[in-house]
Design an enzyme around this catalytic site. Structure first.
Site, PDB file in Angstrom:
ATOM      1  N   ASP A 114     -14.421  -0.787   4.204  1.00  0.00           N
ATOM      2  CA  ASP A 114     -13.323  -0.896   5.026  1.00  0.00           C
ATOM      3  C   ASP A 114     -14.035  -0.413   6.486  1.00  0.00           C
ATOM      4  O   ASP A 114     -14.357  -0.992   7.338  1.00  0.00           O
ATOM      5  CB  ASP A 114     -12.083  -0.165   4.690  1.00  0.00           C
ATOM      6  CG  ASP A 114     -10.949  -0.272   5.806  1.00  0.00           C
ATOM      7  OD1 ASP A 114     -11.087  -0.803   6.719  1.00  0.00           O
ATOM      8  OD2 ASP A 114      -9.925   0.305   5.372  1.00  0.00           O
ATOM      9  N   SER A 169       1.014  -1.259   0.047  1.00  0.00           N
ATOM     10  CA  SER A 169      -0.043  -0.030   0.098  1.00  0.00           C
ATOM     11  C   SER A 169       1.133   1.504   0.050  1.00  0.00           C
ATOM     12  O   SER A 169       2.071   1.236   0.637  1.00  0.00           O
ATOM     13  CB  SER A 169      -1.044  -0.168   1.243  1.00  0.00           C
ATOM     14  OG  SER A 169      -1.683   1.047   1.406  1.00  0.00           O
ATOM     15  N   ASP A 181      -7.660   3.214  -2.665  1.00  0.00           N
ATOM     16  CA  ASP A 181      -8.410   3.490  -1.485  1.00  0.00           C
ATOM     17  C   ASP A 181      -8.497   5.235  -1.087  1.00  0.00           C
ATOM     18  O   ASP A 181      -7.651   5.954  -0.888  1.00  0.00           O
ATOM     19  CB  ASP A 181      -7.377   3.150  -0.240  1.00  0.00           C
ATOM     20  CG  ASP A 181      -8.111   2.883   1.079  1.00  0.00           C
ATOM     21  OD1 ASP A 181      -9.024   3.418   1.407  1.00  0.00           O
ATOM     22  OD2 ASP A 181      -7.432   2.628   1.943  1.00  0.00           O
ATOM     23  N   LYS A 201      -3.466   5.077  -2.113  1.00  0.00           N
ATOM     24  CA  LYS A 201      -4.298   6.092  -1.448  1.00  0.00           C
ATOM     25  C   LYS A 201      -4.625   6.852  -2.478  1.00  0.00           C
ATOM     26  O   LYS A 201      -3.851   7.774  -3.071  1.00  0.00           O
ATOM     27  CB  LYS A 201      -3.600   6.635  -0.477  1.00  0.00           C
ATOM     28  CG  LYS A 201      -3.211   5.557   0.718  1.00  0.00           C
ATOM     29  CD  LYS A 201      -4.476   5.057   1.577  1.00  0.00           C
ATOM     30  CE  LYS A 201      -3.993   4.140   2.700  1.00  0.00           C
ATOM     31  NZ  LYS A 201      -5.087   3.776   3.707  1.00  0.00           N
ATOM     32  N   LYS A 246      -1.856  -1.308  -3.815  1.00  0.00           N
ATOM     33  CA  LYS A 246      -3.044  -0.220  -3.293  1.00  0.00           C
ATOM     34  C   LYS A 246      -2.689   1.007  -3.238  1.00  0.00           C
ATOM     35  O   LYS A 246      -1.346   1.128  -2.784  1.00  0.00           O
ATOM     36  CB  LYS A 246      -3.755  -0.733  -2.143  1.00  0.00           C
ATOM     37  CG  LYS A 246      -4.918   0.298  -1.377  1.00  0.00           C
ATOM     38  CD  LYS A 246      -5.565  -0.370  -0.557  1.00  0.00           C
ATOM     39  CE  LYS A 246      -5.020  -0.052   0.970  1.00  0.00           C
ATOM     40  NZ  LYS A 246      -5.808  -0.563   2.093  1.00  0.00           N
ATOM     41  N   GLU A 258     -11.736   1.122  -2.558  1.00  0.00           N
ATOM     42  CA  GLU A 258     -12.155   1.105  -1.174  1.00  0.00           C
ATOM     43  C   GLU A 258     -12.602   2.410  -0.230  1.00  0.00           C
ATOM     44  O   GLU A 258     -12.044   3.542  -0.543  1.00  0.00           O
ATOM     45  CB  GLU A 258     -10.826   0.650  -0.632  1.00  0.00           C
ATOM     46  CG  GLU A 258     -10.819   0.169   1.086  1.00  0.00           C
ATOM     47  CD  GLU A 258      -9.621  -0.365   1.500  1.00  0.00           C
ATOM     48  OE1 GLU A 258      -9.329  -0.559   2.873  1.00  0.00           O
ATOM     49  OE2 GLU A 258      -8.708  -0.850   0.684  1.00  0.00           O
ATOM     50  N   LYS A 273      -9.989  -6.217   8.591  1.00  0.00           N
ATOM     51  CA  LYS A 273      -9.148  -6.001   9.562  1.00  0.00           C
ATOM     52  C   LYS A 273      -9.174  -6.609  11.013  1.00  0.00           C
ATOM     53  O   LYS A 273     -10.372  -6.259  11.632  1.00  0.00           O
ATOM     54  CB  LYS A 273      -8.722  -4.383   9.705  1.00  0.00           C
ATOM     55  CG  LYS A 273      -8.221  -3.804   8.326  1.00  0.00           C
ATOM     56  CD  LYS A 273      -8.210  -2.339   8.420  1.00  0.00           C
ATOM     57  CE  LYS A 273      -7.534  -1.765   6.940  1.00  0.00           C
ATOM     58  NZ  LYS A 273      -7.603  -0.549   7.096  1.00  0.00           N
ATOM     59  N   GLY A 284      -4.571  -4.133   6.813  1.00  0.00           N
ATOM     60  CA  GLY A 284      -3.654  -3.955   7.667  1.00  0.00           C
ATOM     61  C   GLY A 284      -3.917  -2.608   8.308  1.00  0.00           C
ATOM     62  O   GLY A 284      -4.409  -1.775   7.636  1.00  0.00           O
TER      63      GLY A 284
END
Length: 368
Positions: A238, A135, A188, A163, A161, A213, A262, A290
């Site tokens: 999430d 990520s 995300d 952000k 992934k 996400e 998670k 995570g």
């Protein structure tokens, strides 16, 4: 098993590089290491992974530590415990999933050690390795992001992934997709968009992302359902999924097609396994996320991420991706997109006492 002594270490480990998300920047992993010693002298390890501020979900480290010390640790006194019996007792405390998960983690480690078994023995069928992804936080430019993705691909990561935030989305993702047309790529948003920005998500449909996400606000299910009806990219929830009822709501309203599971956010291993079973029965894809964990929680999550049949590589990168030095003696290394699951007793890792001392801000110990 009976608990004779509890020790809490409030620690702070510097990240190799600051992590930028839509809700702020993290420069350190601040968490609480929990050790539970049994009356037979064995020690179980747990980690309270809640973030420092209530901007990811409502739970945050200082608040969860208070609940853990005032309400949850007393449940361990003078009891013959299993992880299951503790979770039954803890159910009377509403919410505070991360505090519950920290104790449950240490209890599972201790319980497995007493049985002279690996944690994986108590899970559904597992593999010896866990497929993992990487990520990346929000970068200064598309070029900087692409350079990091290049490195990740060379290191063998099977999923990336990224952000994103308004104005740092399509132009950042498109060069990655152009260069790596077959890469499992996801975005995300950390709840940074609104339904008024649906055109942005329709444009992202062009990139063939594995998922987007948490695009909309935390706790919303209705507008996520409206957005999912208008775009082809699967929505992954999430922050919304904190308990089984949330998963059932998502499924009933068709608010998404995937969940990022998670363990701390849902209250630990026991509820997470129940949610995995429910997801499979209702055609909802699931993968293990995570929270920038230190080594104890990373080891625990690796066991769960090795369960056969998960839909995407887990969000559990190599140790060196985040830290110059961790608090455990073992180092997790990515090989061909996988990390080997520790196979010793319990979660299979031990504390590096020198590193623990180095990173400890405060220590609390109590005999019970």
């Amino acid at each position: 098993m009976k608990i004779s002594n509890i020790t809490l270490y409030h620690i702070q480990i510097p990240f190799k590089q600051a992590i930028q998300t839509s809700y702020g920047q993290l420069t350190h992993k601040e968490c609480v290491v929990l050790t539970l010693q049994s009356d037979q002298g064995l020690v179980g390890l747990g980690e309270l992974t809640a973030l420092p501020h209530p901007d990811y979900v409502q739970e945050f480290l200082a608040g969860e530590l208070l609940v853990l010390k005032r309400y949850l640790l007393p449940l361990l006194a003078n009891q013959d415990l299993t992880p299951q019996s503790f979770m039954q007792k803890a159910a009377k405390i509403r919410g505070h999933q991360m505090a519950k998960a920290a104790i449950e983690m240490a209890l599972w480690d201790l319980y497995a050690k007493l049985q002279e078994k690996s944690l994986s023995y108590f899970l559904p069928p597992t593999l010896s390795t866990a497929q993992v992804g990487i990520s990346f936080g929000i970068q200064n430019s598309p070029q900087a992001l692409l350079a990091k993705v290049d490195q990740a691909v060379l290191q063998g990561y099977q999923r990336v992934k990224v952000k994103i935030a308004p104005d740092k989305d399509y132009d950042y993702l498109a060069p990655i997709r152009q260069k790596y047309p077959n890469l499992c790529l996801m975005a995300d948003a950390n709840a940074s968009y609104t339904l008024a920005q649906t055109t942005t998500f329709k444009r992202l449909d062009e990139l063939g992302l594995a998922m987007i996400e948490q695009p909309l606000r935390v706790s919303d299910f209705v507008e996520h359902a409206k957005l999912q009806q208008q775009i082809s990219t699967p929505i992954c929830l999430d922050e919304n999924i904190c308990q089984m009822d949330d998963l059932k709501t998502m499924t009933a309203l068709h608010s998404g097609q995937v969940i990022n599971l998670k363990l701390p956010r849902v209250g630990g291993l026991i509820p997470a396994l129940e949610m995995l079973e429910y997801s499979k029965a209702h055609q909802v894809k699931a993968w293990i996320g995570g929270m920038y964990e230190a080594g104890i929680a990373r080891a625990f999550h690796l066991h769960v991420a090795s369960i056969k049949g998960l839909d995407f590589p887990a969000d559990l990168s190599a140790t060196v991706h985040y830290f110059e030095q961790d608090i455990i003696s073992q180092t997790f290394v990515v090989e061909n997109g996988e990390i080997r699951v520790p196979r010793g007793r319990g979660i299979g890792v031990s504390l590096d006492q020198q590193a623990l001392t180095k990173f400890t801000l405060n220590k609390f110990s109590q005999k019970i």
